[in-house]
Design an enzyme around this catalytic site. Sequence first.
Site, PDB file in Angstrom:
ATOM      1  N   SER A 156       0.835  -1.200   0.000  1.00  0.00           N
ATOM      2  CA  SER A 156       0.000   0.000   0.000  1.00  0.00           C
ATOM      3  C   SER A 156       0.874   1.257   0.000  1.00  0.00           C
ATOM      4  CB  SER A 156      -0.965  -0.041   1.195  1.00  0.00           C
ATOM      5  OG  SER A 156      -1.981   0.916   1.064  1.00  0.00           O
ATOM      6  N   ASP A 250     -10.392  -4.069  -4.744  1.00  0.00           N
ATOM      7  CA  ASP A 250      -9.593  -2.999  -4.143  1.00  0.00           C
ATOM      8  C   ASP A 250      -9.788  -1.738  -4.978  1.00  0.00           C
ATOM      9  OD1 ASP A 250      -7.645  -1.311  -3.116  1.00  0.00           O
ATOM     10  OD2 ASP A 250      -5.953  -2.628  -3.556  1.00  0.00           O
ATOM     11  N   HIS A 280      -7.954  -5.140  -0.634  1.00  0.00           N
ATOM     12  CA  HIS A 280      -6.766  -4.394  -0.223  1.00  0.00           C
ATOM     13  C   HIS A 280      -6.325  -4.871   1.159  1.00  0.00           C
ATOM     14  CE1 HIS A 280      -4.192  -0.782  -0.591  1.00  0.00           C
ATOM     15  NE2 HIS A 280      -4.268  -0.754   0.730  1.00  0.00           N
TER      16      HIS A 280
END
Length: 328
Positions: A156, A250, A280
Amino acid sequence: MPLDRILRNLITWQRAGGPPASLRAMTVEQARERYLANAVRPRRPEGDAGPAVTTADHRVDTADGSSFRVRVYTPASDEGRVVTYLHGGGWVLGDIDSHDWVCRIVAASLGAVVVSADYRRAPEFPYPTPLLDAIAAARWTSRSFPGRDHVIAGDSAGASLSVGVAMDARDTGDVEFAAQLLLYPPADPSLRFAAAGAHPEGYLLSVDDMAWSYDLYVPDPQQRGEPALDLLGADLRHLPPAVVGTAEFDPLRDEGVELADKLCVDGVAVRHVPGPGLVHGYFLMQDIVPAAAVCARRVLEELDAVLRSAREGRESAPAAYAEALRES
């Protein structure tokens, strides 16, 4: 494919008491506490110590006279590799404790020393401080573990930072990376890909959550076009080979795919690992979502293949050169 059954049940359970509070509805400290509480760790049976990894914490000095912590994970099996790992959490949440188990898995799976950086976070330290700390962590790793195949890795927000670190290393020559590991990277600060995607909300991360993160990390919108942030507009040529992992459900999926495509166009060798049925943050969910564990293993297998190929190429180069001399 459909959303993984276990993830679907998890999301349904979370919604049972009403929709969860948005990040904007909480203070930063409340959001950090929730993130840490939700950071999934394996439920290990009694007597199971997990991956055979030892740890030690160190301090890395910064140019502004401060310092931050790094945690070094040393596996029992050593393949001559080292990973600088940058945790996720939108540049605001997460720390080396939230990603401790992930780093243990990476170290044991790859036979690599892993250096996890507790870089300073926004809003107390907005852009570019987290990036500068990430660069400092990679340089510390390179000095502390010379001669190893060095991977810059992150999930991320940490994946976004990883690309920024790789670009700095390319431009300065201070660090040589053998590969990049980029897990569901944010690459488009405008969020146009996320907003237009199939899953802008409802799957543990929303477009508004990302907007909240960018507002705290880069409060000046004029800065968001800088190459270290707008990765889709950056010059990515001459970066190390990359393994890019995305997740089907996501909001950042489309920009992750776009980043993988752009890396290819810019001449970077890329292995894209899609995460069918996943959300995610799945790398943190390997203990309770078998499909997440399977995909995580595939990601690490692809990275292992990249590193093995690079080493074989280096080892075969002298022999090939000697053969060419003999033939001439």
